[in-house]
Design an enzyme around this catalytic site. Sequence first.
Site, PDB file in Angstrom:
ATOM      1  N   ASP A 236      -4.551 -17.883 -44.781  1.00  0.00           N
ATOM      2  CA  ASP A 236      -5.504 -17.232 -43.877  1.00  0.00           C
ATOM      3  C   ASP A 236      -4.725 -16.818 -42.637  1.00  0.00           C
ATOM      4  OD1 ASP A 236      -7.404 -16.558 -41.987  1.00  0.00           O
ATOM      5  OD2 ASP A 236      -8.769 -18.192 -42.495  1.00  0.00           O
ATOM      6  N   GLU A 331      -6.995 -28.200 -36.467  1.00  0.00           N
ATOM      7  CA  GLU A 331      -7.809 -27.150 -37.086  1.00  0.00           C
ATOM      8  C   GLU A 331      -8.945 -27.881 -37.786  1.00  0.00           C
ATOM      9  OE1 GLU A 331      -9.743 -25.647 -39.373  1.00  0.00           O
ATOM     10  OE2 GLU A 331      -8.218 -24.943 -40.776  1.00  0.00           O
ATOM     11  N   GLU A 340     -18.575 -30.496 -42.510  1.00  0.00           N
ATOM     12  CA  GLU A 340     -17.568 -31.539 -42.737  1.00  0.00           C
ATOM     13  C   GLU A 340     -17.431 -32.510 -41.572  1.00  0.00           C
ATOM     14  OE1 GLU A 340     -14.456 -29.689 -45.963  1.00  0.00           O
ATOM     15  OE2 GLU A 340     -13.958 -29.450 -43.856  1.00  0.00           O
ATOM     16  N   HIS A 530     -10.885 -17.518 -44.235  1.00  0.00           N
ATOM     17  CA  HIS A 530     -11.369 -18.368 -45.331  1.00  0.00           C
ATOM     18  C   HIS A 530     -12.712 -19.010 -45.002  1.00  0.00           C
ATOM     19  CE1 HIS A 530      -9.766 -21.686 -42.895  1.00  0.00           C
ATOM     20  NE2 HIS A 530     -10.413 -22.525 -43.688  1.00  0.00           N
TER      21      HIS A 530
END
Length: 594
Positions: A236, A331, A340, A530
């Site tokens: 990405d 990240e 998440e 992504h």
Amino acid sequence: MSLKLPASHINPPPADEPVVQDDSSSDDDDDQTWDDWVSDSLEKRPCKSLFEDRTFDSVQEALAFDETTHGFSLKEVSSRLALDQYQRIRLINWIRREHPTASEAKSVTGSEDFFKSDDYLKPALEDDPLLQLFLDDSSDSEDEDAPEKQEPPKDLTAAQRRISALQRKVEQAKQDLVYYRRFVSERLNLAGLADEVKNLNVSSSTTHAAVPLRDDDSHYFQSYAENDIHAVMIQDKVRTATYAKYILSNPDVFRDAIVMDVGCGTGILSLFAAKAGAKRVFAIDASDIAEKAAQIVKDNELDNIITVIRGKVEDIKLPEGYDHVDIIVSEWMGYALLYESMLDSVLSARDRFLKPEGGVMAPSQSKMMFALCEAGELYKERIGFWSDVYGFDLSAMAKDVYDEAVVDVVGSETVLSEPVVVKDLYLGDITTKQLDFTSPFTLVSTAERRTKIHAFVLYFDIFFTNTGEPVPEDTEVYIARDGDPILAEVWPLGGRPHQPRRMSTGEPLKGKGRPKVTSFSTGPASVPTHWKQTVFFLREPINAGEGTIVEGVFKLRKSNDNSRELDVEIHYRVKEPEEEAAPSEVTVQFYKVR
């Protein structure tokens, strides 16, 4: 799932407004038991008829409808057959799943196979208030009928009677827990539970095995152990090139700094930090990928700078002599930004390890953006085509699409409003509690002609500053386009030092006292990332023209089922700019992000 509510429902109290309690009602509240409250709250919830596809405002209305229209009394059948609470649940789920006639349901004898089948303990209708209401009521009736349980003396005070009632409830709850533990142990055959109980030194008077605590982490960390997911992220270019640009073009920030990389994966950000002059880098990851990261660090001869630590950042300790770090880089972003829940770990690292004065979080800020989206082509791909497949109607396959957020790329031309910020997260001070939020929004259609709007779209913008402070309010996010030099310029050839450009289109001018900003967007106007975009399809498309106003409330919170998934509610109403009449009714839709 969607609901229609009165127009007044759209206006929530401000998040920081205190709740005011009317003292005049406190006496009545004291007289209301927990069971009264549960019963009231369940009875007021919408409930579907057992025999028709009709939903009523309350459980009692639904039961009364079934009794007067179909001649079926759930309470009478349950009483006649002396059904216990689990048999009642099986009966309700059998009716909802198998769709018998009312006369067939009324004529059951209690000897039918479904009364013994645990398959019918699984709700046929999600969040069915009938199941919860009768589960609660059954414990009342069973307590009253049980000969071995004595009623409290009538001369007890109201408080003592409530305590006595609660004690009976606790005993019933213990029995229920025994049943469900036995059910899980026998049906799922969970190996090793007895050993786990022994290891935990838990004693019990029962012979069944205990149900293990829910684990939301294992699958999450295992999913990051494989190569494919890291290849997708590194390839990405918008993501990786922006991180590289920020790190390598800010040597004054990273030179001689102590850096922590939370969720390091392959260690690519740690490698950038080392090349930018960091004195020490602690790369943290709880996944098996940490082993490969350690090998990568060694292969690049940076193991004298980078130390890979395997473990959850909430649990690890830094090597002796290190208590704080100067910079935390990570990240952590997921679909819809917060999927998440990795940000929780990053904030834990901030609170545990970032130096209190002058510490830098990278990125330092993120903004969740929300807009109207025509999404016509995506609608055809995900929903519309099911209505005619080789001449057959398969539209039942599209039913659940409305309940799940769809992660896909939408074209910038399909966005039919200016986006609004529904959540601005400054990582310097935001708390995990603030990651569950409610935000009002007002979107104004930019459609030049009447258009069906099939969805809302959510994406996020990410900002880095060299000081770690918030970006100025007038800062515009950098939009990467095809052929943009930012996607290639940070990669020095032959090991030569990185030479940053003087200026590039979209990079904000820095006035006196303004931080140096690096940013990227995951929105439809950018080269796709992504993360793509998160699309919330509407069961009833909005017919919008230029100036049509869609206003409402966006609610997001961690899912009760899995803390790494998200539950989203969108409450909205539509009005035309020239309308002065009363606002339209409010539509509410519920979504899962997973």
